[in-house]
Write a protein that holds these residues in place. Structure first.
Motif, mmCIF file in Angstrom:
data_model
loop_
_atom_site.group_PDB
_atom_site.id
_atom_site.type_symbol
_atom_site.label_atom_id
_atom_site.label_comp_id
_atom_site.label_asym_id
_atom_site.label_seq_id
_atom_site.Cartn_x
_atom_site.Cartn_y
_atom_site.Cartn_z
ATOM 1 N N GLN A 67 23.341 -25.500 11.792
ATOM 2 C CA GLN A 67 24.221 -26.490 11.181
ATOM 3 C C GLN A 67 25.046 -25.865 10.055
ATOM 4 O OE1 GLN A 67 22.258 -30.137 9.911
ATOM 5 N NE2 GLN A 67 23.673 -30.360 8.205
ATOM 6 N N ILE A 68 24.404 -25.071 9.196
ATOM 7 C CA ILE A 68 25.108 -24.444 8.068
ATOM 8 C C ILE A 68 25.929 -23.251 8.554
ATOM 9 C CG2 ILE A 68 24.808 -23.356 5.808
ATOM 10 C CD1 ILE A 68 24.051 -26.378 6.034
ATOM 11 N N ASN A 69 25.371 -22.486 9.502
ATOM 12 C CA ASN A 69 26.045 -21.381 10.178
ATOM 13 C C ASN A 69 26.567 -20.307 9.225
ATOM 14 O OD1 ASN A 69 26.845 -20.047 12.523
ATOM 15 N ND2 ASN A 69 28.917 -20.885 12.402
ATOM 16 N N PRO A 70 25.719 -19.773 8.338
ATOM 17 C CA PRO A 70 26.170 -18.663 7.497
ATOM 18 C C PRO A 70 26.137 -17.354 8.268
ATOM 19 C CG PRO A 70 23.866 -19.082 7.086
ATOM 20 C CD PRO A 70 24.309 -20.105 8.104
ATOM 21 N N LYS A 71 26.784 -16.325 7.736
ATOM 22 C CA LYS A 71 26.533 -14.970 8.217
ATOM 23 C C LYS A 71 25.094 -14.628 7.843
ATOM 24 C CE LYS A 71 30.466 -12.959 9.738
ATOM 25 N NZ LYS A 71 30.593 -12.154 10.964
ATOM 26 N N VAL A 72 24.385 -13.932 8.725
ATOM 27 C CA VAL A 72 22.984 -13.623 8.477
ATOM 28 C C VAL A 72 22.765 -12.110 8.521
ATOM 29 C CG1 VAL A 72 20.594 -13.949 9.216
ATOM 30 C CG2 VAL A 72 22.237 -15.824 9.466
ATOM 31 N N VAL A 73 22.165 -11.585 7.454
ATOM 32 C CA VAL A 73 21.760 -10.185 7.391
ATOM 33 C C VAL A 73 20.241 -10.154 7.330
ATOM 34 C CG1 VAL A 73 21.878 -8.009 6.114
ATOM 35 C CG2 VAL A 73 23.864 -9.559 6.153
ATOM 36 N N ALA A 74 19.618 -9.500 8.294
ATOM 37 C CA ALA A 74 18.161 -9.383 8.336
ATOM 38 C C ALA A 74 17.769 -7.949 7.991
ATOM 39 C CB ALA A 74 17.625 -9.753 9.717
ATOM 40 N N ILE A 75 16.784 -7.794 7.109
ATOM 41 C CA ILE A 75 16.408 -6.473 6.602
ATOM 42 C C ILE A 75 14.917 -6.244 6.787
ATOM 43 C CG2 ILE A 75 16.299 -5.010 4.537
ATOM 44 C CD1 ILE A 75 18.716 -6.636 3.475
ATOM 45 N N SER A 76 14.567 -5.078 7.335
ATOM 46 C CA SER A 76 13.167 -4.707 7.439
ATOM 47 C C SER A 76 13.041 -3.199 7.253
ATOM 48 C CB SER A 76 12.573 -5.140 8.779
ATOM 49 O OG SER A 76 11.159 -5.061 8.763
ATOM 50 N N GLY A 77 11.807 -2.714 7.210
ATOM 51 C CA GLY A 77 11.534 -1.302 7.009
ATOM 52 C C GLY A 77 10.185 -1.130 6.344
ATOM 53 N N SER A 78 9.612 0.051 6.462
ATOM 54 C CA SER A 78 8.295 0.299 5.875
ATOM 55 C C SER A 78 8.356 0.347 4.362
ATOM 56 C CB SER A 78 7.723 1.613 6.412
ATOM 57 O OG SER A 78 7.556 1.555 7.806
ATOM 58 N N ASN A 79 9.426 0.889 3.813
ATOM 59 C CA ASN A 79 9.649 0.935 2.366
ATOM 60 C C ASN A 79 11.064 0.454 2.077
ATOM 61 O OD1 ASN A 79 7.173 2.275 2.004
ATOM 62 N ND2 ASN A 79 8.126 4.271 2.232
ATOM 63 N N GLY A 80 11.261 -0.116 0.916
ATOM 64 C CA GLY A 80 12.603 -0.379 0.427
ATOM 65 C C GLY A 80 13.262 -1.658 0.883
ATOM 66 N N LYS A 81 12.582 -2.469 1.719
ATOM 67 C CA LYS A 81 13.288 -3.633 2.258
ATOM 68 C C LYS A 81 13.600 -4.678 1.184
ATOM 69 C CE LYS A 81 8.999 -5.571 4.264
ATOM 70 N NZ LYS A 81 8.184 -4.353 4.054
ATOM 71 N N THR A 82 12.706 -4.866 0.219
ATOM 72 C CA THR A 82 12.969 -5.877 -0.808
ATOM 73 C C THR A 82 14.076 -5.425 -1.753
ATOM 74 O OG1 THR A 82 10.707 -6.727 -0.679
ATOM 75 C CG2 THR A 82 11.943 -7.241 -2.668
ATOM 76 N N THR A 83 14.053 -4.153 -2.158
ATOM 77 C CA THR A 83 15.127 -3.644 -3.018
ATOM 78 C C THR A 83 16.459 -3.669 -2.282
ATOM 79 O OG1 THR A 83 13.566 -2.224 -4.199
ATOM 80 C CG2 THR A 83 15.887 -1.686 -4.404
ATOM 81 N N THR A 84 16.455 -3.291 -1.009
ATOM 82 C CA THR A 84 17.683 -3.353 -0.211
ATOM 83 C C THR A 84 18.179 -4.791 -0.101
ATOM 84 O OG1 THR A 84 17.001 -1.406 1.049
ATOM 85 C CG2 THR A 84 18.695 -2.796 2.032
ATOM 86 N N LYS A 85 17.264 -5.723 0.057
ATOM 87 C CA LYS A 85 17.625 -7.151 0.080
ATOM 88 C C LYS A 85 18.302 -7.539 -1.232
ATOM 89 C CE LYS A 85 14.738 -9.937 -1.470
ATOM 90 N NZ LYS A 85 13.467 -10.635 -1.734
ATOM 91 N N ASP A 86 17.715 -7.130 -2.357
ATOM 92 C CA ASP A 86 18.290 -7.467 -3.666
ATOM 93 C C ASP A 86 19.685 -6.873 -3.823
ATOM 94 O OD1 ASP A 86 15.979 -8.841 -4.407
ATOM 95 O OD2 ASP A 86 15.080 -7.113 -5.409
ATOM 96 N N PHE A 87 19.851 -5.605 -3.436
ATOM 97 C CA PHE A 87 21.159 -4.963 -3.532
ATOM 98 C C PHE A 87 22.174 -5.643 -2.617
ATOM 99 C CE2 PHE A 87 19.317 -0.505 -4.731
ATOM 100 C CZ PHE A 87 19.189 -0.899 -6.046
ATOM 101 N N THR A 88 21.769 -5.934 -1.380
ATOM 102 C CA THR A 88 22.684 -6.537 -0.413
ATOM 103 C C THR A 88 23.127 -7.920 -0.866
ATOM 104 O OG1 THR A 88 21.606 -5.317 1.383
ATOM 105 C CG2 THR A 88 22.937 -7.221 2.001
#
Length: 456
Positions: A99-120
């Motif tokens: 319904q909202i239909n935003p652009k979606v960026v999904a982030i995963s990885g063994s290290n760094g995914k939360t920091t990458t999420k914050d930066f993105t």
């Protein structure tokens, strides 16, 4: 989110009992946190939430989901009977996302995914109304919870995916169908369940399974395991980042200080400065910059966003100690790759007229490989840089044993997991002004309590 109870029942395909004329504006799993407008979702993981319906009723929740195979269905409270409460909850989140239909960026990885999420998310917020995963809400419950908390004007959703077992990212990716998928790196996190890094990479590449047509995989091109798997998806748009020059985006002229990192890239002369240090955080920033480029955001905006990005607490965070020196707290999580990286940084980049001391706790979820992976950390400790080593936890005994050829016995201190008080007392007795202390462990070791004792 705002739906009538009848609309919720229709969306999830449930049978509505005891209807009422009220709206659902939020979702809760703990009846004690319910308010007017809450939909109570009883999850059957662990303690069965169906047993706690009365708390939701007492706190004025507006309705509840209810699994059809459970008895004692509420008779005087708006109830939506479904086959599976978790799947119904996810179905509601998917409907709201569409319904909202935003652009979606999904982030995963063994290290760094939360920091990458914050930066993105910081980069995205320069141009779009952006929402990101709070804390580590990154599983089958956390992801739909994040979605349902989005304001209606959200234009960009930056969401983190966690993984415990094969199939986890397949479920999450197909649930939200991202426009951009990001993989930071492959380490040893969760090797207890996967046994090998190859199998971890197999699990991580599942993030592309739900990628929307025309979507892009952004991944660390310095990791051969990711390169190999991405190349098998030869119909997939990809963008690589890393510290090696064969990536589409790579960093040059890297400068590290105790509290920041800066660099330029092969694609422009803009200098990017981060509020975190370490080459591993340069990698995380490169992933976020790659996403920014795909979203059409200029390097000037990206640079400003990175310099001021809010980052999750206890990730390579410098704190003033109460003894006249400083503490480098990195106790949010740990695995062998991350521990070696932060030890290398602490020993080579940070300078002081005092001593350097490390406090290391158990790295969890390493399975049968745990003892050897802990012992291997010995190669990353330099007695000419780190003069005392404090270790805590059963697994850290393996590191203590491996250090006997490098350190004098008086420089190695090992404590059982329940001896934080004793460790803290001994540590305090060794500290003088200008001494630096690094603390690193898995979150389950709870070294944050020692950090607090050193900063009070």
């Amino acid at each position: 989110m705002k739906y009538s109870i009848q609309e919720v029942a229709e969306i999830v395909g449930g049978e509505l009992i005891n209807t009422a004329d009220s709206s659902i504006t939020n979702v809760v799993f703990d009846g004690r946190k319910a308010t007017a407008g809450s939909l109570f979702v009883p999850i059957t993981w662990g303690n069965d939430g169906h047993n706690f319906i009365q708390g939701a009723i007492d706190n004025h929740a507006s309705a509840t989901l209810w699994a059809g195979d459970h008895q004692n269905t509420p008779t005087n409270f708006p109830t939506i009977v479904v086959q599976d409460t978790l799947k119904a909850f996810q179905k509601l989140a998917i409907h709201y996302l569409h319904q909202i239909n935003p652009k979606v960026v999904a982030i995963s990885g063994s290290n760094g995914k939360t920091t990458t999420k914050d930066f993105t998310a910081a980069i995205g917020a320069t141009t779009f109304k952006t929402v990101k995963t709070p804390q580590n809400f990154n599983n089958e419950i956390g992801v739909p919870t994040t979605i349902l908390a989005m304001p209606e004007d959200t234009e960009l959703l930056v969401i983190e995916f966690g993984m415990d077992r094969l199939g986890d990212l397949d479920i999450l990716s197909n649930m939200i169908q991202p426009d951009i998928a990001v993989l930071t790196m492959i380490g040893e996190a969760h090797i207890e369940f996967f046994k090998t890094r190859d199998r971890i990479a197999d699990g991580k590449i599942e993030i592309v399974n739900g990628l929307r047509p025309g979507g892009t995989l952004v991944y660390n091109g310095d990791e051969p395991l990711l390169v190999e798997r991405a190349e098998k998806h030869n119909n997939l748009k990809t963008s690589t980042f890393g510290l090696k020059s064969d990536n589409q985006l790579f960093a040059t002229e890297i400068e590290l200080t105790p509290v920041s990192a800066s660099f330029i890239t092969n694609q422009s002369n803009t200098r990017f400065t981060l509020p975190l240090t370490g080459r591993y955080n340069v990698d995380n920033a490169l992933a976020a910059i790659s996403v920014g480029h795909l979203l059409g955001i200029s390097d000037e905006k990206i640079a400003e966003a990175l310099e001021n990005a809010p980052v999750t607490e206890n990730r390579t965070e410098w704190i003033q100690g109460n003894y006249g020196g400083e503490i480098l707290s990195d106790v949010y999580n740990a695995n062998p790759t991350a521990m070696k990286e932060v030890l290398n940084f602490f020993q080579t980049t940070v300078h002081t007229t005092g001593k350097k001391i490390v406090v290391l706790g158990d790295m969890l979820e390493l399975g049968t490989a745990g003892p050897q992976l802990h012992a291997d950390i010995a190669a990353s400790l330099d007695p000419t840089q780190v003069t005392e080593v404090f270790l805590i936890g059963e697994l850290m005994q393996n590191l203590a044993d491996a250090l006997v050829d490098k350190y004098n016995p008086s420089q190695i201190h090992h404590y059982a997991g329940n001896q934080k008080t004793e460790l803290t007392k001994a540590l305090k007795a060794t500290l003088y002004p200008h001494d630096l202390v690094l603390l690193k462990a898995s979150h389950g070791s709870h070294l944050e309590t020692i950090v607090e004792e050193l900063r009070k």
